[in-house]
Each structure stands twice: as structure tokens, then as C-alpha cells.
Design a protein around this motif. Structure first.
Motif, PDB file in Angstrom:
ATOM      1  N   ALA A 120      -4.695   6.923 -14.930  1.00  0.00           N
ATOM      2  CA  ALA A 120      -5.466   6.861 -13.679  1.00  0.00           C
ATOM      3  C   ALA A 120      -4.644   6.424 -12.477  1.00  0.00           C
ATOM      4  O   ALA A 120      -4.811   6.982 -11.390  1.00  0.00           O
ATOM      5  N   PRO A 121      -3.726   5.444 -12.598  1.00  0.00           N
ATOM      6  CA  PRO A 121      -2.972   5.021 -11.408  1.00  0.00           C
ATOM      7  C   PRO A 121      -2.072   6.107 -10.820  1.00  0.00           C
ATOM      8  O   PRO A 121      -1.582   5.954  -9.703  1.00  0.00           O
ATOM      9  N   LEU A 122      -1.843   7.209 -11.568  1.00  0.00           N
ATOM     10  CA  LEU A 122      -0.970   8.272 -11.078  1.00  0.00           C
ATOM     11  C   LEU A 122      -1.740   9.508 -10.610  1.00  0.00           C
ATOM     12  O   LEU A 122      -1.143  10.411 -10.013  1.00  0.00           O
ATOM     13  N   ARG A 123      -3.009   9.547 -10.869  1.00  0.00           N
ATOM     14  CA  ARG A 123      -3.739  10.803 -10.655  1.00  0.00           C
ATOM     15  C   ARG A 123      -3.715  11.266  -9.199  1.00  0.00           C
ATOM     16  O   ARG A 123      -3.443  12.435  -8.914  1.00  0.00           O
ATOM     17  N   ALA A 124      -4.009  10.382  -8.274  1.00  0.00           N
ATOM     18  CA  ALA A 124      -4.068  10.796  -6.868  1.00  0.00           C
ATOM     19  C   ALA A 124      -2.712  11.329  -6.407  1.00  0.00           C
ATOM     20  O   ALA A 124      -2.641  12.329  -5.677  1.00  0.00           O
ATOM     21  N   LEU A 125      -1.635  10.686  -6.835  1.00  0.00           N
ATOM     22  CA  LEU A 125      -0.297  11.139  -6.441  1.00  0.00           C
ATOM     23  C   LEU A 125       0.063  12.463  -7.099  1.00  0.00           C
ATOM     24  O   LEU A 125       0.580  13.378  -6.455  1.00  0.00           O
ATOM     25  N   PHE A 126      -0.258  12.596  -8.381  1.00  0.00           N
ATOM     26  CA  PHE A 126       0.095  13.823  -9.097  1.00  0.00           C
ATOM     27  C   PHE A 126      -0.744  15.015  -8.661  1.00  0.00           C
ATOM     28  O   PHE A 126      -0.383  16.162  -8.941  1.00  0.00           O
ATOM     29  N   ALA A 136      -4.222   6.140   5.956  1.00  0.00           N
ATOM     30  CA  ALA A 136      -4.728   4.782   5.712  1.00  0.00           C
ATOM     31  C   ALA A 136      -3.640   3.726   5.873  1.00  0.00           C
ATOM     32  O   ALA A 136      -3.918   2.592   6.300  1.00  0.00           O
ATOM     33  N   TRP A 137      -2.394   4.076   5.533  1.00  0.00           N
ATOM     34  CA  TRP A 137      -1.319   3.097   5.563  1.00  0.00           C
ATOM     35  C   TRP A 137      -0.466   3.173   6.829  1.00  0.00           C
ATOM     36  O   TRP A 137       0.443   2.364   7.001  1.00  0.00           O
ATOM     37  N   ARG A 138      -0.754   4.132   7.695  1.00  0.00           N
ATOM     38  CA  ARG A 138       0.019   4.256   8.924  1.00  0.00           C
ATOM     39  C   ARG A 138      -0.182   3.011   9.791  1.00  0.00           C
ATOM     40  O   ARG A 138      -1.288   2.484   9.909  1.00  0.00           O
ATOM     41  N   ASN A 139       0.910   2.525  10.355  1.00  0.00           N
ATOM     42  CA  ASN A 139       0.888   1.371  11.270  1.00  0.00           C
ATOM     43  C   ASN A 139       0.534   0.053  10.590  1.00  0.00           C
ATOM     44  O   ASN A 139       0.166  -0.918  11.268  1.00  0.00           O
ATOM     45  N   ALA A 187      -0.283   6.199  -5.340  1.00  0.00           N
ATOM     46  CA  ALA A 187      -0.376   6.925  -4.077  1.00  0.00           C
ATOM     47  C   ALA A 187      -0.258   5.949  -2.905  1.00  0.00           C
ATOM     48  O   ALA A 187       0.379   6.266  -1.883  1.00  0.00           O
ATOM     49  N   ASP A 188      -0.841   4.762  -3.028  1.00  0.00           N
ATOM     50  CA  ASP A 188      -0.699   3.747  -1.984  1.00  0.00           C
ATOM     51  C   ASP A 188       0.752   3.276  -1.879  1.00  0.00           C
ATOM     52  O   ASP A 188       1.292   3.135  -0.779  1.00  0.00           O
ATOM     53  N   THR A 189       1.375   3.011  -3.035  1.00  0.00           N
ATOM     54  CA  THR A 189       2.777   2.590  -3.004  1.00  0.00           C
ATOM     55  C   THR A 189       3.645   3.670  -2.375  1.00  0.00           C
ATOM     56  O   THR A 189       4.562   3.373  -1.593  1.00  0.00           O
ATOM     57  N   ASP A 249       4.268  -8.839   2.213  1.00  0.00           N
ATOM     58  CA  ASP A 249       3.614  -8.474   0.941  1.00  0.00           C
ATOM     59  C   ASP A 249       2.230  -7.902   1.209  1.00  0.00           C
ATOM     60  O   ASP A 249       1.306  -8.636   1.576  1.00  0.00           O
ATOM     61  N   LEU A 250       2.101  -6.605   1.032  1.00  0.00           N
ATOM     62  CA  LEU A 250       0.819  -5.913   1.185  1.00  0.00           C
ATOM     63  C   LEU A 250       0.288  -5.402  -0.150  1.00  0.00           C
ATOM     64  O   LEU A 250      -0.693  -4.656  -0.186  1.00  0.00           O
ATOM     65  N   MET A 251       0.929  -5.804  -1.256  1.00  0.00           N
ATOM     66  CA  MET A 251       0.639  -5.178  -2.544  1.00  0.00           C
ATOM     67  C   MET A 251      -0.738  -5.515  -3.088  1.00  0.00           C
ATOM     68  O   MET A 251      -1.240  -4.811  -3.976  1.00  0.00           O
ATOM     69  N   ASN A 252      -1.377  -6.552  -2.582  1.00  0.00           N
ATOM     70  CA  ASN A 252      -2.745  -6.829  -3.031  1.00  0.00           C
ATOM     71  C   ASN A 252      -3.712  -5.752  -2.572  1.00  0.00           C
ATOM     72  O   ASN A 252      -4.813  -5.613  -3.119  1.00  0.00           O
ATOM     73  N   GLU A 253      -3.318  -4.982  -1.562  1.00  0.00           N
ATOM     74  CA  GLU A 253      -4.155  -3.893  -1.060  1.00  0.00           C
ATOM     75  C   GLU A 253      -3.856  -2.567  -1.747  1.00  0.00           C
ATOM     76  O   GLU A 253      -4.541  -1.577  -1.492  1.00  0.00           O
ATOM     77  N   VAL A 254      -2.831  -2.554  -2.584  1.00  0.00           N
ATOM     78  CA  VAL A 254      -2.407  -1.319  -3.252  1.00  0.00           C
ATOM     79  C   VAL A 254      -3.269  -1.078  -4.483  1.00  0.00           C
ATOM     80  O   VAL A 254      -3.348  -1.922  -5.375  1.00  0.00           O
ATOM     81  N   LYS A 255      -3.901   0.100  -4.524  1.00  0.00           N
ATOM     82  CA  LYS A 255      -4.775   0.430  -5.658  1.00  0.00           C
ATOM     83  C   LYS A 255      -4.051   1.248  -6.726  1.00  0.00           C
ATOM     84  O   LYS A 255      -4.364   1.150  -7.904  1.00  0.00           O
TER      85      LYS A 255
END
Length: 537
Positions: free
Chosen positions: A303-309, A367-370, A452-454, A443-449
């Protein structure tokens, strides 16, 4: 090596002698039956001990324990009965009691080699490897011509990272048991750790000559060949990972495995395997498979790779199945992702490196711009991998590749860079808090789901610096500059020898350990290189 079971005695009545002869010929049930019919068994400790040995061989631990304890009641200093009791307790998971039994044996008979061996194995189970090594050395003092004892010592030394000593022990074992495939396999593994890859290759080939179905030898030889650029044979041997006794179980779907047949007009379902990094590295083959004329290509991933793949070219459906590969749609063929290089005929010269082959989903990019600090040279940092506590082997590998956040302090002190943490992990991400406040990366990694976010963060960076973990592959797949800290014995995918480049990721640069466990020199090189890049700007 299994625990050593003892059933010796100096003098035997006829029933004992007959039962012992049956036991030694492998007629275990007959031996036990004879002992159980003898009235002497209940009164003579040696016969009770032999009955215990029979029960051990027949997988009857409760009976074996009862016979051992009755023998000890009759003869409290009967060392072999205490030794067999230790084996029963060890196999039953009662480690502390087993240790006490073996220590009791050695109080009675200090030169009891099997007790030293079994005590060593018990100590290894408890993580006391230095003490275990001492026990294995004592076993060898008692019986220097026992090949298995040298093997036990070598295996313990491997855990202690005393690889030179392990090599010597395995070579001694090989001299005593030259036709034992396992001994040559162990020697190959020690040589691989010593980065003597040609010798390791020879040892693995010797193991396979003696036992062609030695799956682990085939897989380890595959790693050596792949890491030295011998990819044609390496990929073929790597297929052993999902064969009998391999370490990966292919999905049980009833769909035929694809083994290079024509794909024109066919449907194919491809399954990710192993870690996230493997999936990120080898998903590049999916567009190549689609180009062979597939009518339908389905990709199954975590699941953590689906959006990116879902951004991969040629993939018609990207699905996640987390429940034992059930309820998959019908397809003509199925394939494991890391089999694609084999059936695509990949060699060192033909590694597919058309980059980027992954893209950030547009909605994630927006979503991650700026969200990152404006301006400056932005550097992403990863200092540790997934500890993978579910596997002792994988956990050991992670310990070799991972650092602490504190280890990155020389890099964090380089002026002119803005550092961004890409570190995830319950035990590793909080290490940021122990850094000096002025040097802590953003550190913004708490917002990373998910990945794809990374990926959306990495797209905004000028450089990623990481240990050998999934982020290295993610940055490479996005065609971003990435510097990879590689451990001494390295992973085969980075090649064991050569320069600091990678055939898989043209914008990657490798910083290799030159001494096992020594990262200071590597960090120093990275620091100097980063200062050079910033000075050039």
C-alpha cells in the motif's frame, strides 16, 4: 548442528547391549520397545538414559525428560543423563533450565565435549556470543578432530564479526569433512564478508558441486556473481530464492509462472517482493514488459507504494493485496518482479537506466509545493533503515548499514546547506531531538503518508544523502542526485568493486566503507564532497 545426544555406558547387561545395537543401526522404535520390556530398565540409569535418547529421536520430549530424570535420581552424577536432559529442555524452549543442565554436566565431567558444544549453542540463543565462543573453543580442546565443532566455532565468530577467525574455523572443518557441502557454503559466506569475492565464488561452487540442490549456496553465489557484474548466470541462479527451501514463497494463485514466453496479446500480473527498495529499483522493468505486446499488465504492490507506482508507464492496474495474495483476477501469466531482469536478459552493459521512470503524482506535487524552506541548497538526509526485527538476518544487515543521527553531525555543520530530514521510523526519527537545536534538519516526515509524499519532497531537493535504504532507490528512480553510504561488504546491487558510480542510477554516487563498521572516514568524505559542491556554487 543439532544438540548432541549421549547414551554411552561402560558396562551393559544383555538387554542394554541389544537395545544399543538397535539404536545405532537406526531401529529406534525397536530399541525403545526392547528397553520398555526389560525389567532392568526401571533400575539401571544407563538403560533409562538410552530410553531417553530413543524418545528424543522419536520426538517424544515428555517421555525423554521423564527417563532422564529417573536416570538422574538413580545416579545423580551420571553426566550423559544430565546432557540428554539439557537437550530435551533446549528443544522444549526451556533455555535457562537447559543451560543449568549443561553446566551440571561440566561440573561432573569438565571435558564433556558435547556439553561444551550445547552450552555454546544455548549461550548463542541468549545473545552471549563471547561466552559461546569460549564454550566452542573448549569443545575443540576436548575433541579437536570434530568437524562440526569447528563449524560451530566459525558460526559463532561470524556473529561476533570475527571473520578471519571464522574463515580459519571453516577451513579446518573443510579439511576434516571435505565432502560436506555445508562446510564449503559456510566458508564462502565468511570469505564474502572478507570481501574476497573470487574465493567466495569458488567455495559456493564447490558446495554446489557436492550438493546441486543447496538452495542457499545458489542464492549466495547469485549475489556474488551479480555483485561482480556476472549478471547472466547471476540472475539465473537468483531464481532459487522462490524454489524449494528458498526464502521467498511465490503467490499461490494457480496462474502459470512466466518464464520468458511470448507476451504478445497476453495478460501478466507482476508481484513485488522483498523490501521497498527492491520494488523501487526493479519496477523499471514494467514498461519493458508492456512493450513486449502485453494486452494487460497488473502490478501488485504494498500500500505505501501504490500511489507512486500508479505513475509507471504501461501499467494498466496497480493494486494492493495484503492478505496472502488472495482473490486476484485471472491472468495468463504471473511473475515476481525481481525475475524480470533474468527473463529480459539484463547484463551489466544492458541495465535499463532510462530515467526517471517514476514521477510524483500531480496532486501530491501540489500538496507539497512551498512546504520546504525557500532558497538555498536543500539536502535530504536518511541515516538509518528499517530495523526489520521480524528477521534476525535482516536485522543484522540493518545494523551494518544504519547509523545514528549523531553520526551525521559533521555533515550538518557544513555551512550553506539547508538540511531536510527524510528519516522515518519509531526509533530513528526521534533521534533528531537529541541533536543540537541549531543543527537539527527540518522534519516534515510526520505529515508523510506514503512514498508518493516522500517523492514530492525529494523532487524539491538538490541532493539526497542516505544510507543504503529505500530512499536511495526512490531518489535514483526520480533521477535526483543521491549520495549513498555503502557498508564494507556492500550490497550486490551496487557492485562490489569499481568506482563510485552505479549502473542502475547514473546520478548516484557511492561512498564505500573501507573498514568493517567504520563510518567516520565515510562521513568525512561526504562532508568534504558537500563542501566542494557548495563552494563550486
Amino acid at each position: 548442528m543439532h544438540e548432541e545426544v549421549r547414551n554411552t555406558v561402560d558396562a551393559s547387561p544383555d538387554a542394554y547391549a541389544s537395545a544399543e545395537a538397535l539404536y545405532r543401526r537406526g531401529h529406534i522404535a525397536d530399541a525403545l520397545s526392547l528397553l520398555e520390556r526389560s525389567a532392568l530398565t526401571g533400575t539401571q540409569a544407563p538403560m533409562l538414559n538410552l530410553a531417553a535418547a530413543c524418545c528424543l529421536a522419536l520426538q517424544r520430549p515428555a517421555q525423554a525428560e521423564a527417563y532422564c530424570r529417573r536416570a538422574i535420581d538413580i545416579s545423580p552424577d551420571f553426566a550423559d543423563a544430565h546432557s540428554n536432559l539439557g537437550v530435551v529442555l533446549q528443544r522444549s524452549g526451556r533455555v535457562r533450565e537447559a543451560e543449568a543442565a549443561y553446566r551440571r554436566v561440566l561440573t561432573i565431567r569438565p571435558n564433556h565435549a558435547p556439553a561444551h558444544t550445547n552450552l555454546g549453542r544455548i549461550l548463542e540463543m541468549q545473545g552471549a556470543f563471547d561466552a559461546a565462543r569460549t564454550s566452542h573453543l573448549r569443545a575443540l580442546e576436548c575433541n579437536p578432530d570434530e568437524a562440526a565443532a569447528h563449524t560451530n566455532l566459525g558460526a559463532c565468530c561470524m556473529q561476533l564479526e570475527r571473520f578471519d577467525e571464522a574463515e580459519a574455523a571453516f577451513r579446518h572443518a573443510a579439511s576434516l569433512a571435505p565432502h560436506d557441502a555445508g562446510v564449503h557454503f559456510n566458508l564462502g559466506t565468511a570469505l564474502k564478508k572478507l570481501v574476497r569475492f573470487e574465493e567466495a565464488e569458488h567455495a559456493y561452487r564447490r558446495a554446489l558441486t557436492l550438493r546441486p540442490d543447496h538452495t542457499k549456496a545458489r542464492i549466495n553465489l547469485a549475489h556474488v556473481l551479480l555483485g561482480t557484474g556476472q549478471m547472466h548466470e547471476g540472475w539465473a541462479l537468483f531464481e532459487a530464492r522462490y524454489e524449494r527451501d528458498g526464502w521467498f514463497e511465490p503467490p499461490r494463485t494457480g496462474i502459470p509462472m512466466w518464464r520468458g514466453e511470448s507476451l504478445a496479446g497476453k495478460s501478466l500480473i507482476v508481484w513485488t517482493e522483498q523490501g521497498f527498495g527492491d520494488s523501487l529499483q526493479f519496477c523499471r522493468y514494467l514498461p519493458m514488459l508492456k512493450a513486449q505486446g502485453l494486452a494487460k499488465l497488473t502490478f501488485v504492490c504494498p500500500a505505501p507504494l501504490r500511489a507512486l507506482f500508479s505513475t509507471l508507464d504501461g501499467v494498466d492496474a496497480c493494486i494492493t493485496i495484503d492478505d496472502k495474495f488472495t482473490a486476484v483476477p485471472p491472468h495468463d501469466y504471473q511473475c515476481l518482479l525481481m525475475s524480470a531482469p533474468h527473463y529480459c536478459g539484463t547484463t551489466l552493459e544492458s541495465v535499463p537506466a532510462a530515467l526517471p521512470y517514476l514521477r510524483v503524482p500531480p496532486e501530491r506535487a501540489r500538496a507539497w509545493r512551498n512546504t520546504l524552506p525557500a532558497g538555498g541548497f536543500k539536502v535530504g538526509l536518511v541515516w538509518a533503515g528499517d530495523p526489520r526485527n521480524h528477521s534476525a538476518h535482516l536485522h543484522a544487515v540493518d545494523r551494518l548499514r544504519s547509523l545514528s543521527a549523531q553520526a551525521y553531525l559533521p555533515i550538518l555543520r557544513v555551512p550553506g546547506a539547508t538540511f531536510i530530514s527524510l528519516q522515518k521510523g519509531a526509533s530513528t526519527q526521534p533521534q533528531i531531538d537529541a541533536l543540537p537545536a541549531a543543527l537539527r534538519p527540518v522534519d516534515l516526515m510526520n505529515e508523510v503518508k506514503d512514498f508518493a509524499d516522500t517523492a514530492a519532497i525529494i523532487e524539491q531537493l538538490d541532493l539526497v544523502i542516505t544510507v543504503d535504504t529505500s530512499v536511495a532507490h526512490l531518489a535514483g528512480a526520480l533521477n535526483r542526485p543521491v549520495w549513498i553510504l555503502s557498508r564494507y561488504d556492500g550490497c550486490w546491487r551496487w557492485l562490489y568493486e569499481g568506482d563510485d558510480s552505479s549502473p542502475w542510477y547514473p546520478r548516484a554516487r557511492l561512498f564505500r566503507q573501507t573498514r568493517p563498521g567504520e563510518w567516520d572516514d565515510v562521513i568525512g568524505e561526504v562532508e568534504a564532497a558537500l563542501r566542494g559542491v557548495l563552494a563550486a556554487r
